[in-house]
Design a protein around this motif. Sequence first.
Motif, PDB file in Angstrom:
ATOM      1  N   LYS A  11       7.159 -29.597  -0.838  1.00 51.42           N
ATOM      2  CA  LYS A  11       7.534 -30.031   0.425  1.00 51.42           C
ATOM      3  C   LYS A  11       6.657 -31.437   0.645  1.00 51.42           C
ATOM      4  N   ARG A  15       8.717 -34.790   1.110  1.00 56.90           N
ATOM      5  CA  ARG A  15       8.287 -35.981   2.431  1.00 56.90           C
ATOM      6  C   ARG A  15       7.847 -37.339   1.861  1.00 56.90           C
ATOM      7  N   ARG A  18      10.785 -39.128   0.833  1.00 57.34           N
ATOM      8  CA  ARG A  18      11.561 -39.499   1.969  1.00 57.34           C
ATOM      9  C   ARG A  18      10.980 -40.822   2.805  1.00 57.34           C
TER      10      ARG A  18
END
Length: 239
Positions: A11, A15, A18
């Motif tokens: 995760k 992130r 991104r």
Amino acid sequence: MSREELYQLQKLDTRKERLKRTAQNDLEVQEILELTEQLEQLKVEFETREEEIMQLNKEIKEKEFNNARLTRKQEEYKDKLYGETTYSPKELEDFQAKLMKTEENKEELEEEILELMLLLEQKDEELGDLKEKISSKEDKIEKLKEKLMNKEESIKMKLNKIKEKKIGLKSRMEEELLKKYNRLYTKKNARAVVKLEDNYCMGCRMTLPRNLIKKVKQSIEVVFCENCGRILYWEKEEE
């Protein structure tokens, strides 16, 4: 638990990627590039107008010089025609013709000067408009750069926090397991760890055997999908 930590690690990695893409594909960056291109075009137009104005001033100055010369000739012929000096009728007729021609030339020249001055006024207005547009574009670019800088600083801070959290997670994990995770993350398009939901692997969408499902739900160790090779993660439902 290693699986939980791996899932949290993924995760964080997702992130991080991104945020990097956000920085690279920022709308402000594209807008700054477009405005900069428009600004360069305006500056070229501005320089062109300056050159045109310089040339017009030069032409006007030359024509005003010629007009002053014609004015002197005009006064000279008038003085010969209407002065006290005596000339023969033939000479007077010649002076009269020359005076008329000089006045015609002078009138044409003055019209040309007037047209050039009107054109000069127009070019000056265009130059003023271009100056305002250039100033406006420069202000917009500066504001966008400031906004982009603040956004980049914010992204940088978030990436540093992610980095710190990743260091904390990795410190509790085995090195060999991290290597497997990194290989899968690269190979499986940033989806090394996937959830087990309704007896399905959410990576390959394949139904899993009961014994494997049981192993995933009961074991604290890392379990891999038999179909796609991804690490399986099961999230317990809250009681």
